[in-house]
Design an enzyme around this catalytic site. Structure first.
Site, PDB file in Angstrom:
ATOM      1  N   SER A 165       0.883  -1.151  -0.023  1.00  0.00           N
ATOM      2  CA  SER A 165       0.012   0.061  -0.069  1.00  0.00           C
ATOM      3  C   SER A 165       0.913   1.127   0.013  1.00  0.00           C
ATOM      4  O   SER A 165       2.234   1.098   0.399  1.00  0.00           O
ATOM      5  CB  SER A 165      -0.820  -0.087   1.055  1.00  0.00           C
ATOM      6  OG  SER A 165      -1.473   1.348   1.719  1.00  0.00           O
ATOM      7  N   TYR A 178      -2.396  -0.396  10.228  1.00  0.00           N
ATOM      8  CA  TYR A 178      -2.542  -0.451   8.861  1.00  0.00           C
ATOM      9  C   TYR A 178      -1.258  -0.297   8.037  1.00  0.00           C
ATOM     10  O   TYR A 178      -0.682  -1.077   7.328  1.00  0.00           O
ATOM     11  CB  TYR A 178      -3.741  -0.187   8.271  1.00  0.00           C
ATOM     12  CG  TYR A 178      -3.880   0.000   6.916  1.00  0.00           C
ATOM     13  CD1 TYR A 178      -4.377  -1.605   6.432  1.00  0.00           C
ATOM     14  CD2 TYR A 178      -3.746   0.709   5.739  1.00  0.00           C
ATOM     15  CE1 TYR A 178      -4.446  -1.905   5.059  1.00  0.00           C
ATOM     16  CE2 TYR A 178      -4.142   0.385   4.517  1.00  0.00           C
ATOM     17  CZ  TYR A 178      -4.449  -0.743   4.223  1.00  0.00           C
ATOM     18  OH  TYR A 178      -4.496  -1.373   2.677  1.00  0.00           O
TER      19      TYR A 178
HETATM   20  P1  NAD Z   1     -12.069  -5.834   0.206  1.00  0.00           P
HETATM   21  O1  NAD Z   1     -12.535  -5.445   1.278  1.00  0.00           O
HETATM   22  O2  NAD Z   1     -12.925  -5.391  -0.683  1.00  0.00           O
HETATM   23  O3  NAD Z   1     -11.077  -7.161   0.101  1.00  0.00           O
HETATM   24  C1  NAD Z   1     -10.503  -7.719   1.058  1.00  0.00           C
HETATM   25  C2  NAD Z   1     -11.008  -9.111   1.049  1.00  0.00           C
HETATM   26  O4  NAD Z   1     -10.092  -9.837   2.282  1.00  0.00           O
HETATM   27  C3  NAD Z   1     -12.418  -9.236   1.345  1.00  0.00           C
HETATM   28  O5  NAD Z   1     -12.683 -10.228   0.532  1.00  0.00           O
HETATM   29  C4  NAD Z   1     -12.208 -10.057   2.968  1.00  0.00           C
HETATM   30  O6  NAD Z   1     -13.225 -10.746   3.021  1.00  0.00           O
HETATM   31  C5  NAD Z   1     -11.122 -10.757   2.883  1.00  0.00           C
HETATM   32  N1  NAD Z   1     -10.507 -11.047   4.113  1.00  0.00           N
HETATM   33  C6  NAD Z   1     -10.613 -10.124   5.236  1.00  0.00           C
HETATM   34  N2  NAD Z   1      -9.914 -10.753   6.305  1.00  0.00           N
HETATM   35  C7  NAD Z   1      -9.785 -12.011   5.922  1.00  0.00           C
HETATM   36  C8  NAD Z   1      -9.267 -13.342   6.638  1.00  0.00           C
HETATM   37  N3  NAD Z   1      -9.099 -13.387   7.956  1.00  0.00           N
HETATM   38  N4  NAD Z   1      -9.446 -14.595   5.927  1.00  0.00           N
HETATM   39  C9  NAD Z   1      -9.656 -14.596   4.617  1.00  0.00           C
HETATM   40  N5  NAD Z   1     -10.221 -13.498   3.735  1.00  0.00           N
HETATM   41  C10 NAD Z   1     -10.075 -12.203   4.634  1.00  0.00           C
HETATM   42  O7  NAD Z   1     -10.798  -4.628  -0.030  1.00  0.00           O
HETATM   43  P2  NAD Z   1      -9.641  -4.480  -1.223  1.00  0.00           P
HETATM   44  O8  NAD Z   1      -9.573  -2.944  -1.234  1.00  0.00           O
HETATM   45  O9  NAD Z   1      -9.914  -5.146  -2.231  1.00  0.00           O
HETATM   46  O10 NAD Z   1      -8.292  -5.092  -0.568  1.00  0.00           O
HETATM   47  C11 NAD Z   1      -7.523  -6.026  -1.140  1.00  0.00           C
HETATM   48  C12 NAD Z   1      -6.027  -5.847  -0.888  1.00  0.00           C
HETATM   49  O11 NAD Z   1      -5.634  -4.559  -1.169  1.00  0.00           O
HETATM   50  C13 NAD Z   1      -5.871  -5.561   0.840  1.00  0.00           C
HETATM   51  O12 NAD Z   1      -4.800  -6.158   1.067  1.00  0.00           O
HETATM   52  C14 NAD Z   1      -5.764  -4.201   1.034  1.00  0.00           C
HETATM   53  O13 NAD Z   1      -4.983  -3.781   2.069  1.00  0.00           O
HETATM   54  C15 NAD Z   1      -5.126  -3.830  -0.155  1.00  0.00           C
HETATM   55  N6  NAD Z   1      -5.093  -2.331  -0.657  1.00  0.00           N
HETATM   56  C16 NAD Z   1      -6.268  -1.685  -0.987  1.00  0.00           C
HETATM   57  C17 NAD Z   1      -6.196  -0.428  -1.391  1.00  0.00           C
HETATM   58  C18 NAD Z   1      -7.520   0.322  -1.840  1.00  0.00           C
HETATM   59  O14 NAD Z   1      -7.537   1.618  -2.181  1.00  0.00           O
HETATM   60  N7  NAD Z   1      -8.629  -0.521  -1.964  1.00  0.00           N
HETATM   61  C19 NAD Z   1      -5.056   0.175  -1.610  1.00  0.00           C
HETATM   62  C20 NAD Z   1      -3.856  -0.191  -0.925  1.00  0.00           C
HETATM   63  C21 NAD Z   1      -3.806  -1.709  -0.626  1.00  0.00           C
END
Ligand code: NAD
Length: 282
Positions: A165, A178
């Site tokens: 991130s 985070y």
């Molecule tokens: P999201 O909430 O849509 O997806 C996260 C997924 O992880 C969900 O399906 C959730 O059910 C699953 N999850 C959470 N805890 C879990 C567990 N204990 N076991 C199994 N699955 C679990 O969010 P996203 O934004 O699509 O996130 C995907 C990745 O990208 C994450 O690592 C997030 O930190 C990272 N990220 C997102 C952004 C952003 O702007 N959205 C930016 C940088 C990094």
């Protein structure tokens, strides 16, 4: 919808957090390139939806319910997947996110904040919430890598992609757990890349900029769905002046998974951020 296609036929890909907003895009792209995709998440209904959408497009997928923090569930998932399709070749560690209760209310310490009961301050941040966010992002990357990586090492081939991130470079206000966890994910990516460098396994990470998804919705939107001050601040710091779209991560993902395209690339973290990490704000 793919920006370009690579041939992943015959390869087993595992995507944790595969039913999340970014995870779904990863699963669909890998399946479109011919991989058999195991979608790992906790919610069976959401998993089924992703699997169905992949199958409708002619891809191969299965949904496997497992918590990335529970080794016994991950081992059971591995056994199920390997029985059907053989060892994991591509692992995308996509599960992660922040939680509202590991977030301070204010950006900056305020002398009078201790008197306001409903504020979450640095001093009353709940250690359990901090640990749960830290564990989800860091241990939730390490544990699946231990469990699915074993078969990769045995075969002497594999690709691991972690999701870091912008917080890993410079922490955002309010979310120390985070931010620290994602810094640990980037650091672990480098550590693991070196550790596996002689075992045929490449390890890289993608650091997305800002994408509006389920996990950051409470931080960025008002109740009526409009952008809050924080969302507008992010846009002001993103030279392209918009949030990213999940499909804009796919070119980097496919480049990193394809042996022919990136066979000598390991231990890097690629920002996909509309210029956020390059911009000083002035
Ligand atoms: P999201 O909430 O849509 O997806 C996260 C997924 O992880 C969900 O399906 C959730 O059910 C699953 N999850 C959470 N805890 C879990 C567990 N204990 N076991 C199994 N699955 C679990 O969010 P996203 O934004 O699509 O996130 C995907 C990745 O990208 C994450 O690592 C997030 O930190 C990272 N990220 C997102 C952004 C952003 O702007 N959205 C930016 C940088 C990094």
């Amino acid at each position: 919808m793919l920006p370009f296609s690579v041939d992943l036929s015959g390869q087993t890909a595992i995507v944790t957090g595969g039913s999340g907003v970014l995870g779904q895009a990863f699963c669909q792209a890998l399946a479109e390139c011919g991989a058999s995709v195991a979608v790992i998440g906790r919610n069976r209904e959401k998993l089924d939806q992703v699997v169905q959408s992949i199958k409708e497009l002619g891809g191969t997928a299965m949904g496997v319910a497992a918590n990335v923090l529970k080794p016994e569930e991950l081992r059971a998932a591995r056994d199920t997947i390997e029985r059907e399709w053989g060892p994991c070749r591509i692992l995308i560690n996509g599960a992660g996110g922040n939680r509202p209760n590991a977030t301070t209310t204010l950006e900056f310490h305020h002398p009078g904040e201790a008197e306001v009961r409903e504020l979450v301050t640095f001093f009353n941040l709940d250690p359990e919430s901090v640990a749960s966010v830290f564990n989800l992002n860091f241990l939730g990357t390490l544990l699946p890598t231990q469990i699915f990586g074993e078969s990769m090492v045995r075969k002497g081939q594999g690709v691991i992609i972690n999701i870091s991130s912008m917080n890993a470079y410079t922490p955002l206000t309010k979310i120390p757990a985070y931010s620290g966890a994602k810094a640990a994910v980037s650091n672990f990516t480098q550590w693991l890349a070196v550790h596996f460098s002689r075992s045929g396994i490449r390890v890289n990470a993608i650091a997305p900029g800002f994408f509006l998804t389920e996990q950051n919705r409470p931080l960025l939107l008002r109740d009526d769905g409009t952008y809050n001050e924080r969302a507008n601040k992010i846009l002001g710091q993103t030279p392209m002046n918009r949030f990213g779209r999940p499909d804009e991560l796919i070119g980097t993902l496919l480049w990193l998974v394809d042996e022919k395209a990136s066979g000598f690339v390991t231990g890097i973290v690629v920002p996909v951020d509309g210029g956020f990490s390059a911009y000083s704000g002035v």
